[in-house]
Design a protein around this motif. Structure first.
Motif, mmCIF file in Angstrom:
data_model
loop_
_atom_site.group_PDB
_atom_site.id
_atom_site.type_symbol
_atom_site.label_atom_id
_atom_site.label_comp_id
_atom_site.label_asym_id
_atom_site.label_seq_id
_atom_site.Cartn_x
_atom_site.Cartn_y
_atom_site.Cartn_z
ATOM 1 N N MET A 28 -12.458 -5.331 16.797
ATOM 2 C CA MET A 28 -12.395 -4.688 18.111
ATOM 3 C C MET A 28 -12.645 -3.175 17.982
ATOM 4 S SD MET A 28 -11.772 -7.167 20.182
ATOM 5 C CE MET A 28 -11.250 -6.380 21.685
ATOM 6 N N PRO A 29 -13.023 -2.519 19.081
ATOM 7 C CA PRO A 29 -13.166 -1.051 19.025
ATOM 8 C C PRO A 29 -11.860 -0.409 18.557
ATOM 9 C CG PRO A 29 -14.074 -1.910 21.062
ATOM 10 C CD PRO A 29 -13.381 -3.060 20.387
ATOM 11 N N LYS A 30 -11.993 0.637 17.800
ATOM 12 C CA LYS A 30 -10.821 1.296 17.203
ATOM 13 C C LYS A 30 -10.143 2.219 18.206
ATOM 14 C CE LYS A 30 -12.116 -0.612 13.389
ATOM 15 N NZ LYS A 30 -12.725 -1.829 13.840
ATOM 16 N N ASP A 31 -8.809 2.231 18.163
ATOM 17 C CA ASP A 31 -8.056 3.151 19.000
ATOM 18 C C ASP A 31 -8.197 4.561 18.433
ATOM 19 O OD1 ASP A 31 -6.554 1.298 17.252
ATOM 20 O OD2 ASP A 31 -4.931 2.734 17.456
ATOM 21 N N GLU A 32 -7.973 5.556 19.262
ATOM 22 C CA GLU A 32 -8.220 6.957 18.904
ATOM 23 C C GLU A 32 -7.449 7.421 17.661
ATOM 24 O OE1 GLU A 32 -10.329 9.379 20.237
ATOM 25 O OE2 GLU A 32 -11.215 7.688 21.311
ATOM 26 N N ASP A 33 -6.237 6.910 17.469
ATOM 27 C CA ASP A 33 -5.397 7.392 16.368
ATOM 28 C C ASP A 33 -5.537 6.579 15.084
ATOM 29 O OD1 ASP A 33 -4.401 9.335 18.014
ATOM 30 O OD2 ASP A 33 -2.619 8.205 18.582
ATOM 31 N N ARG A 34 -6.411 5.589 15.056
ATOM 32 C CA ARG A 34 -6.464 4.674 13.909
ATOM 33 C C ARG A 34 -6.753 5.398 12.590
ATOM 34 N NH1 ARG A 34 -8.378 -0.727 13.670
ATOM 35 N NH2 ARG A 34 -7.600 -0.815 15.790
ATOM 36 N N PHE A 35 -7.736 6.296 12.585
ATOM 37 C CA PHE A 35 -8.082 6.988 11.343
ATOM 38 C C PHE A 35 -6.916 7.854 10.866
ATOM 39 C CE2 PHE A 35 -10.168 10.461 8.907
ATOM 40 C CZ PHE A 35 -10.664 9.685 7.865
ATOM 41 N N SER A 36 -6.250 8.538 11.793
ATOM 42 C CA SER A 36 -5.088 9.355 11.422
ATOM 43 C C SER A 36 -3.975 8.497 10.838
ATOM 44 C CB SER A 36 -4.557 10.111 12.640
ATOM 45 O OG SER A 36 -5.499 11.024 13.106
ATOM 46 N N MET A 37 -3.736 7.332 11.447
ATOM 47 C CA MET A 37 -2.706 6.426 10.925
ATOM 48 C C MET A 37 -3.092 5.901 9.545
ATOM 49 S SD MET A 37 -1.206 4.283 14.152
ATOM 50 C CE MET A 37 -2.734 3.815 14.929
ATOM 51 N N TYR A 38 -4.371 5.610 9.369
ATOM 52 C CA TYR A 38 -4.867 5.141 8.070
ATOM 53 C C TYR A 38 -4.653 6.223 6.999
ATOM 54 C CZ TYR A 38 -8.246 3.445 4.602
ATOM 55 O OH TYR A 38 -8.876 3.027 3.436
ATOM 56 N N LEU A 39 -5.003 7.466 7.325
ATOM 57 C CA LEU A 39 -4.782 8.564 6.377
ATOM 58 C C LEU A 39 -3.297 8.735 6.071
ATOM 59 C CD1 LEU A 39 -7.285 11.366 7.495
ATOM 60 C CD2 LEU A 39 -7.527 9.714 5.636
ATOM 61 N N ASN A 40 -2.441 8.619 7.082
ATOM 62 C CA ASN A 40 -0.991 8.726 6.859
ATOM 63 C C ASN A 40 -0.505 7.658 5.889
ATOM 64 O OD1 ASN A 40 -0.768 10.883 8.625
ATOM 65 N ND2 ASN A 40 -0.193 9.601 10.352
ATOM 66 N N THR A 41 -0.986 6.436 6.069
ATOM 67 C CA THR A 41 -0.602 5.339 5.179
ATOM 68 C C THR A 41 -1.038 5.623 3.750
ATOM 69 O OG1 THR A 41 -0.725 3.726 6.966
ATOM 70 C CG2 THR A 41 -0.861 2.876 4.730
ATOM 71 N N LEU A 42 -2.291 6.027 3.581
ATOM 72 C CA LEU A 42 -2.788 6.325 2.236
ATOM 73 C C LEU A 42 -2.024 7.487 1.615
ATOM 74 C CD1 LEU A 42 -6.640 6.048 2.811
ATOM 75 C CD2 LEU A 42 -5.142 4.352 1.747
ATOM 76 N N GLN A 43 -1.812 8.542 2.389
ATOM 77 C CA GLN A 43 -1.129 9.743 1.894
ATOM 78 C C GLN A 43 0.274 9.410 1.410
ATOM 79 O OE1 GLN A 43 -2.921 13.084 2.588
ATOM 80 N NE2 GLN A 43 -1.761 13.368 0.729
ATOM 81 N N SER A 44 0.958 8.528 2.108
ATOM 82 C CA SER A 44 2.335 8.187 1.746
ATOM 83 C C SER A 44 2.425 7.440 0.415
ATOM 84 C CB SER A 44 2.978 7.343 2.850
ATOM 85 O OG SER A 44 2.418 6.046 2.895
ATOM 86 N N LYS A 45 1.327 6.888 -0.055
ATOM 87 C CA LYS A 45 1.328 6.118 -1.301
ATOM 88 C C LYS A 45 0.950 6.961 -2.527
ATOM 89 C CE LYS A 45 0.069 1.806 0.962
ATOM 90 N NZ LYS A 45 1.311 1.127 0.664
#
Length: 168
Positions: A28-45
């Motif tokens: 589906m089309p991506k929501d506006e914050d998806r990339f930011s949430m993805y970066l947050n997830t990666l950063q936390s690891k």
């Protein structure tokens, strides 16, 4: 457009999200914050505080060095390969499978490529030993530099986020 939570994005990255939701998120089309949430997830690891600008692969990132503000290619262990515009592979440990014995570690007998025509180059992090890439060129072919992203356009035109600070 669907809206997903940070928790769902975390589960997606960890491979723990149910199949139906995963397929819906990816198709589906991506929501506006998806990339930011993805970066947050990666950063936390990651064990380092430098800001991720763009993930390149599972354990390789373009990150902003916290002290110098330079954008560098960086391994998940923290090893810096240098400026993100330069070919990080030239700073990696390279193992070249260029003989039958080395190829037979990967292929069964009689199924390996002829090393007069093709070799395997494996690129490893010098600090943690993570394999980041494999190439299968002819023996004389130069090291490939296959990815030099236009980060400015990506942030402005695709994810609509402010461009992270960068030293000149």
């Amino acid at each position: 457009m669907s809206i997903y939570t940070q928790e769902q994005v975390n589960y997606l990255v960890e491979g723990k999200l149910d199949w139906e939701t995963t397929m819906r998120m990816l198709s589906m089309p991506k929501d506006e914050d998806r990339f930011s949430m993805y970066l947050n997830t990666l950063q936390s690891k990651l064990p380092w505080d430098d800001k991720i600008i763009l993930p390149i692969s599972l354990h390789l990132f373009i990150a902003q060095n916290k002290k110098t503000k330079q954008w560098v290619t960086k391994c998940s262990c923290g090893h810096e390969f240098g400026d993100y515009r330069k070919n990080w592979k030239l700073e990696a440990l390279i193992y070249v499978r260029d003989n039958a014995e080395a190829m037979h570690e990967v292929y069964p007998a009689l199924m390996a490529p002829d090393t007069n025509w093709q070799v395997y180059r494996e690129y490893y992090c010098p600090t943690c030993g993570t394999m980041h890439d494999v190439e299968a060129p002819t023996p004389w072919y130069p090291v490939m530099h296959e990815f030099e992203p236009d980060i400015e356009a990506f942030y402005k035109d695709w994810v609509h986020l402010p461009l992270p600070e960068k030293a000149n």
